[in-house]
Design a protein around this motif. Structure first.
Motif, PDB file in Angstrom:
ATOM      1  N   PRO A   1     -12.093 -15.740  35.792  1.00 57.84           N
ATOM      2  CA  PRO A   1     -13.711 -16.089  35.095  1.00 57.84           C
ATOM      3  C   PRO A   1     -14.108 -15.980  35.857  1.00 57.84           C
ATOM      4  O   PRO A   1     -15.863 -16.407  35.476  1.00 57.84           O
ATOM      5  N   THR A   2     -14.854 -15.421  36.558  1.00 58.69           N
ATOM      6  CA  THR A   2     -15.679 -14.940  38.101  1.00 58.69           C
ATOM      7  C   THR A   2     -16.579 -13.680  37.016  1.00 58.69           C
ATOM      8  O   THR A   2     -17.539 -13.994  36.723  1.00 58.69           O
ATOM      9  N   LEU A   3     -15.114 -12.660  36.426  1.00 61.71           N
ATOM     10  CA  LEU A   3     -15.868 -11.499  35.863  1.00 61.71           C
ATOM     11  C   LEU A   3     -16.590 -11.822  34.308  1.00 61.71           C
ATOM     12  O   LEU A   3     -17.113 -11.439  34.079  1.00 61.71           O
ATOM     13  N   ASN A   4     -15.859 -13.026  33.513  1.00 64.09           N
ATOM     14  CA  ASN A   4     -16.428 -13.297  32.283  1.00 64.09           C
ATOM     15  C   ASN A   4     -17.574 -13.462  32.019  1.00 64.09           C
ATOM     16  O   ASN A   4     -18.098 -12.658  30.741  1.00 64.09           O
ATOM     17  N   PRO A   5     -18.325 -14.623  32.554  1.00 62.31           N
ATOM     18  CA  PRO A   5     -19.614 -14.476  32.270  1.00 62.31           C
ATOM     19  C   PRO A   5     -20.436 -13.282  32.649  1.00 62.31           C
ATOM     20  O   PRO A   5     -21.329 -12.715  32.006  1.00 62.31           O
ATOM     21  N   LEU A   6     -20.167 -12.446  33.676  1.00 65.19           N
ATOM     22  CA  LEU A   6     -20.596 -11.491  34.012  1.00 65.19           C
ATOM     23  C   LEU A   6     -20.547  -9.559  33.121  1.00 65.19           C
ATOM     24  O   LEU A   6     -21.366  -9.462  32.932  1.00 65.19           O
ATOM     25  N   ILE A   7     -19.015 -10.284  32.561  1.00 69.78           N
ATOM     26  CA  ILE A   7     -18.734  -9.559  31.867  1.00 69.78           C
ATOM     27  C   ILE A   7     -20.186  -9.633  30.423  1.00 69.78           C
ATOM     28  O   ILE A   7     -20.545  -8.738  29.689  1.00 69.78           O
ATOM     29  N   TYR A   8     -20.125 -11.058  30.115  1.00 72.58           N
ATOM     30  CA  TYR A   8     -20.656 -11.310  28.731  1.00 72.58           C
ATOM     31  C   TYR A   8     -21.711 -11.271  29.045  1.00 72.58           C
ATOM     32  O   TYR A   8     -22.894 -11.679  27.664  1.00 72.58           O
ATOM     33  N   THR A   9     -22.456 -11.614  29.960  1.00 71.32           N
ATOM     34  CA  THR A   9     -24.531 -11.611  30.387  1.00 71.32           C
ATOM     35  C   THR A   9     -24.626 -10.529  30.899  1.00 71.32           C
ATOM     36  O   THR A   9     -25.792  -9.303  29.326  1.00 71.32           O
ATOM     37  N   LEU A  10     -24.574  -9.808  31.228  1.00 75.33           N
ATOM     38  CA  LEU A  10     -25.059  -8.423  31.920  1.00 75.33           C
ATOM     39  C   LEU A  10     -24.920  -7.285  30.690  1.00 75.33           C
ATOM     40  O   LEU A  10     -25.686  -5.911  30.487  1.00 75.33           O
ATOM     41  N   ARG A  11     -23.402  -7.374  29.833  1.00 69.52           N
ATOM     42  CA  ARG A  11     -23.775  -5.745  28.578  1.00 69.52           C
ATOM     43  C   ARG A  11     -23.617  -7.135  27.074  1.00 69.52           C
ATOM     44  O   ARG A  11     -23.723  -5.956  26.353  1.00 69.52           O
ATOM     45  N   ASN A  12     -24.568  -7.420  27.442  1.00 72.47           N
ATOM     46  CA  ASN A  12     -25.045  -8.401  26.280  1.00 72.47           C
ATOM     47  C   ASN A  12     -26.299  -8.886  25.934  1.00 72.47           C
ATOM     48  O   ASN A  12     -26.975  -9.485  27.431  1.00 72.47           O
ATOM     49  N   LYS A  13     -26.903  -8.451  24.812  1.00 73.33           N
ATOM     50  CA  LYS A  13     -28.330  -8.525  25.470  1.00 73.33           C
ATOM     51  C   LYS A  13     -29.155  -9.632  24.633  1.00 73.33           C
ATOM     52  O   LYS A  13     -29.822 -10.133  24.395  1.00 73.33           O
ATOM     53  N   ASP A  14     -28.502 -10.358  23.594  1.00 76.23           N
ATOM     54  CA  ASP A  14     -28.556 -10.973  23.206  1.00 76.23           C
ATOM     55  C   ASP A  14     -29.111 -12.875  24.295  1.00 76.23           C
ATOM     56  O   ASP A  14     -29.926 -13.331  23.867  1.00 76.23           O
ATOM     57  N   MET A  15     -27.915 -13.176  24.809  1.00 76.36           N
ATOM     58  CA  MET A  15     -27.591 -13.225  26.493  1.00 76.36           C
ATOM     59  C   MET A  15     -28.518 -13.068  27.305  1.00 76.36           C
ATOM     60  O   MET A  15     -29.379 -13.873  28.354  1.00 76.36           O
ATOM     61  N   LYS A  16     -28.708 -11.963  27.725  1.00 77.91           N
ATOM     62  CA  LYS A  16     -29.810 -11.360  28.315  1.00 77.91           C
ATOM     63  C   LYS A  16     -31.557 -11.784  27.988  1.00 77.91           C
ATOM     64  O   LYS A  16     -32.346 -12.164  28.530  1.00 77.91           O
ATOM     65  N   GLY A  17     -31.583 -11.616  26.419  1.00 82.66           N
ATOM     66  CA  GLY A  17     -33.094 -11.567  25.889  1.00 82.66           C
ATOM     67  C   GLY A  17     -32.914 -13.402  26.113  1.00 82.66           C
ATOM     68  O   GLY A  17     -34.256 -13.571  26.412  1.00 82.66           O
ATOM     69  N   ALA A  18     -31.916 -14.491  26.186  1.00 82.07           N
ATOM     70  CA  ALA A  18     -32.014 -15.560  26.355  1.00 82.07           C
ATOM     71  C   ALA A  18     -32.405 -16.307  27.355  1.00 82.07           C
ATOM     72  O   ALA A  18     -33.511 -17.231  27.909  1.00 82.07           O
TER      73      ALA A  18
END
Length: 314
Positions: free
Chosen positions: A283-300
């Motif tokens: 559960p800790t890695l899930n948000p890290l994986i989706y935010t660090l590897r996702n341009k849309d999330m990083k942009g937001a």
């Protein structure tokens, strides 16, 4: 050999690593830090998906649901785990154990189905991009989430009541950190063949079948990605899908190892470490994986920081 106790116990003792106090203190610090990261990471995903209009898509709708599930999943067991790791008191009441088992199993089953739904969403997005908006309309997304929650309720109502009615050994010592089905079965002094068969069937339905369908869908996705002419398009599709595959791999592998054969030597000896992995680490890695590897999330996230900077300067 300890005899079974037919009466309802007052409570249970969650042993964890009680034979190694120094390890428990180290684990307390590690689990606490991971839990804080889980809370901050998943709440951030939920807030960003709500605030940024660019993230109002089916993919991020399901991602926020995954974040919410992870928040509930970890909160159902980690506070009790931290309490047990902190001091000598390892007890949990019967009702507390039952509540933890029902919630833990229900949310776990729901997450298995949700990961399948997310794979279906990616399959439509990559393999049928022109029809994506028509197929993945809001009503279908809501129906799919209803299916996820109903599946979780079904899974826990099938397995949890029979588990709590088992003839537990009189010492009531659960060799784990949480009240989960494999650990409760190992605590039983009577015959558990029916329960083991039941958990194997439930495991096949909620673990093996979704995993097989996910792998099939990603087989089709891989073919579609390789056929994309644009290098940028291939990279974007690969980055998005690989994030989901990484989450699937981490979650399914650890849970399957514990639940498919609850009385196996591997489940008994490595079960506690695997429990820590899928309750704390994943559960800790899930948000890290989706935010660090996702341009849309990083942009937001960058937009939010920019707004905060402007507001502070004004």
């Amino acid at each position: 050999m300890d005899r079974a106790n037919d009466t309802i116990p007052d409570g249970f003792i969650l042993l964890g690593f009680s034979d190694n106090p120094s390890l428990e203190m180290t684990l307390f610090v590690v689990v606490f830090i991971f839990y804080m990261i889980t809370l901050v990471g998943n709440i951030t995903i939920i807030l960003l998906s709500h605030i940024d209009s660019h993230l109002h898509t089916p993919m991020y709708f399901f991602l926020t649901q995954l974040s919410f599930l992870d928040l509930c999943f970890t909160t159902s067991c980690i506070p009790q785990m931290l309490f047990n790791l902190w001091g000598p008191d390892k007890t949990i009441s019967y009702l507390g154990c039952a509540a933890q088992l029902y919630i833990f199993l229900g949310l776990g089953a729901a997450e298995c189905v949700l990961l399948l739904v997310m794979a279906f969403d990616r399959y439509i997005a990559v393999c049928r991009p022109l029809h994506y908006a028509v197929i993945m309309h809001p009503k279908l997304c809501q129906k799919l989430m209803l299916l996820v929650w109903v599946s979780g309720i079904f899974g826990t109502l099938v397995q949890s009541p029979t588990t709590m009615k088992l003839p537990f050994c009189s010492h009531h010592q659960v060799d784990d950190f949480v009240c989960e089905v494999p650990a409760m079965i190992r605590l039983t002094c009577g015959d558990t063949h029916i329960n083991e068969l039941q958990i194997s069937v439930i495991g096949a339905i909620f673990l093996m079948v979704p995993l097989l369908l996910i792998l099939v869908s990603y087989g089709h996705i891989t073919k579609a990605v390789l056929a994309i002419q644009s290098q940028e398009g291939r990279t974007k599709a690969f980055r998005t899908c690989s994030s989901h595959l990484m989450v699937v791999f981490l979650f399914y592998c650890s849970v399957t190892a514990v639940y498919i054969q609850p009385r196996s030597y591997f489940s008994q000896k490595g079960g506690k470490f695997l429990t820590l992995f899928y309750t704390v680490v994943t559960p800790t890695l899930n948000p890290l994986i989706y935010t660090l590897r996702n341009k849309d999330m990083k942009g937001a996230l960058k937009k939010v920081f920019r707004k905060n900077r402007k507001a502070s300067k004004e």
